[in-house]
Design an enzyme around this catalytic site. Structure first.
Site, PDB file in Angstrom:
ATOM      1  N   HIS A  45       0.949  -1.231  -0.060  1.00 24.03           N
ATOM      2  CA  HIS A  45       0.126   0.040   0.112  1.00 24.03           C
ATOM      3  C   HIS A  45       0.961   1.158  -0.170  1.00 24.03           C
ATOM      4  O   HIS A  45       2.178   1.064   0.197  1.00 24.03           O
ATOM      5  CB  HIS A  45      -0.845   0.074   1.173  1.00 24.03           C
ATOM      6  CG  HIS A  45      -0.052   0.253   2.565  1.00 24.03           C
ATOM      7  ND1 HIS A  45       0.556  -0.756   3.157  1.00 24.03           N
ATOM      8  CD2 HIS A  45       0.469   1.129   3.151  1.00 24.03           C
ATOM      9  CE1 HIS A  45       1.248  -0.414   4.452  1.00 24.03           C
ATOM     10  NE2 HIS A  45       1.173   0.713   4.092  1.00 24.03           N
ATOM     11  N   HIS A 127       5.573   6.606  -0.816  1.00 19.08           N
ATOM     12  CA  HIS A 127       6.386   5.644  -1.318  1.00 19.08           C
ATOM     13  C   HIS A 127       5.773   4.291  -0.993  1.00 19.08           C
ATOM     14  O   HIS A 127       4.789   4.485  -0.019  1.00 19.08           O
ATOM     15  CB  HIS A 127       7.714   5.533  -0.406  1.00 19.08           C
ATOM     16  CG  HIS A 127       7.337   5.351   1.242  1.00 19.08           C
ATOM     17  ND1 HIS A 127       6.924   6.334   1.828  1.00 19.08           N
ATOM     18  CD2 HIS A 127       7.692   4.167   1.877  1.00 19.08           C
ATOM     19  CE1 HIS A 127       6.659   5.963   3.092  1.00 19.08           C
ATOM     20  NE2 HIS A 127       7.160   4.823   3.236  1.00 19.08           N
TER      21      HIS A 127
HETATM   22  P1  2AM Z   1       6.549   2.461   6.075  1.00 18.47           P
HETATM   23  O1  2AM Z   1       6.130   1.713   5.010  1.00 18.47           O
HETATM   24  O2  2AM Z   1       7.521   3.655   5.625  1.00 18.47           O
HETATM   25  O3  2AM Z   1       6.984   1.796   7.217  1.00 18.47           O
HETATM   26  C1  2AM Z   1       1.508   1.032   8.332  1.00 18.47           C
HETATM   27  O4  2AM Z   1       2.751   0.936   9.388  1.00 18.47           O
HETATM   28  C2  2AM Z   1       1.930   2.185   7.502  1.00 18.47           C
HETATM   29  O5  2AM Z   1       2.201   3.584   8.020  1.00 18.47           O
HETATM   30  C3  2AM Z   1       3.243   2.083   6.465  1.00 18.47           C
HETATM   31  O6  2AM Z   1       2.904   2.631   5.351  1.00 18.47           O
HETATM   32  C4  2AM Z   1       4.111   2.885   7.352  1.00 18.47           C
HETATM   33  O7  2AM Z   1       5.226   3.246   6.448  1.00 18.47           O
HETATM   34  C5  2AM Z   1       3.369   3.854   7.868  1.00 18.47           C
HETATM   35  N1  2AM Z   1       4.019   4.243   9.339  1.00 18.47           N
HETATM   36  C6  2AM Z   1       4.046   3.681  10.331  1.00 18.47           C
HETATM   37  N2  2AM Z   1       4.657   4.241  11.436  1.00 18.47           N
HETATM   38  C7  2AM Z   1       4.695   5.395  10.889  1.00 18.47           C
HETATM   39  C8  2AM Z   1       5.111   6.709  11.470  1.00 18.47           C
HETATM   40  N3  2AM Z   1       5.562   6.708  12.739  1.00 18.47           N
HETATM   41  N4  2AM Z   1       5.018   7.675  10.719  1.00 18.47           N
HETATM   42  C9  2AM Z   1       4.559   7.729   9.385  1.00 18.47           C
HETATM   43  N5  2AM Z   1       4.267   6.705   8.750  1.00 18.47           N
HETATM   44  C10 2AM Z   1       4.173   5.710   9.634  1.00 18.47           C
END
Ligand code: 2AM
Length: 176
Positions: A45, A127
């Site tokens: 996603h 991303h």
């Molecule tokens: P990531 O793929 O870069 O880890 C569920 O965890 C989603 O939320 C993922 O797309 C993750 O990004 C994002 N995510 C998790 N923790 C986060 C944070 N503290 N700040 C922003 N995005 C976050």
């Protein structure tokens, strides 16, 4: 009576199974070069707003914010595959963020902040995480052409366990 335990929530766009499978297959090819853990196709996603821990009672208010943000459907082309050293992630993203996607992320942030939801402080960086705990790759395979028709936004609950994250879609919001 104690308040309900919070849910870890985020708003995202979710690709069709065809695109998710193609990205997962690409990630398995990249894994040969840089190791790491491939994101399951069903979990692929792109996050537009990360809410963090939110009381479930606030979900209707959150849904109102999403509806108010509006947003329009568009095509997202994932053309770039990159590596982030700081968190050892391999990801795919657009060469340029489509104007409709940037507008949607901006409108969501404004609505969420105005309603008192603390959103992600990181700047929006479109991303799709495809590998975690990867080594720095010398090079990455080129991505197949993947025009992703973005038609809806989803509100997702993430639950962490020893085997990774599992995601449950709580609500869907069609884009005009
Ligand atoms: P990531 O793929 O870069 O880890 C569920 O965890 C989603 O939320 C993922 O797309 C993750 O990004 C994002 N995510 C998790 N923790 C986060 C944070 N503290 N700040 C922003 N995005 C976050």
């Amino acid at each position: 009576m104690s308040a309900a335990a919070p849910w870890r929530l985020f708003l995202a766009i979710w690709p069709t199974p065809g695109i998710a499978d193609a990205l997962n297959a690409w990630a398995r090819t990249a894994q040969v070069e840089c190791g790491g853990r491939v994101t399951l196709a069903a979990n692929i996603h792109l996050t537009l707003a990360f809410l963090g821990d939110i009381s479930p009672e606030r979900v209707p208010r959150l849904a109102d914010c999403v509806r108010r943000a509006g947003g329009s459907g568009h095509v997202l082309a994932l053309q770039e595959a990159r590596y982030w050293k700081h968190n050892r992630v391999v990801w795919a993203g657009p060469r340029e963020i489509p104007a409709a996607l940037a507008a949607l992320a901006g409108a969501l942030e404004r609505e969420l902040v105005a309603a008192g939801f603390a959103t992600e402080v990181r700047e929006f960086n479109a991303h799709v995480t495809l590998l975690r705990m990867a080594r720095l790759p010398r090079s990455l395979p080129s991505l197949p052409s993947l025009p992703w028709q973005v038609n809806e936004l989803v509100l997702v609950r993430s639950q962490l366990s020893s085997t990774g994250s599992s995601y449950a879609v709580l609500a869907r919001f069609p884009l005009a």
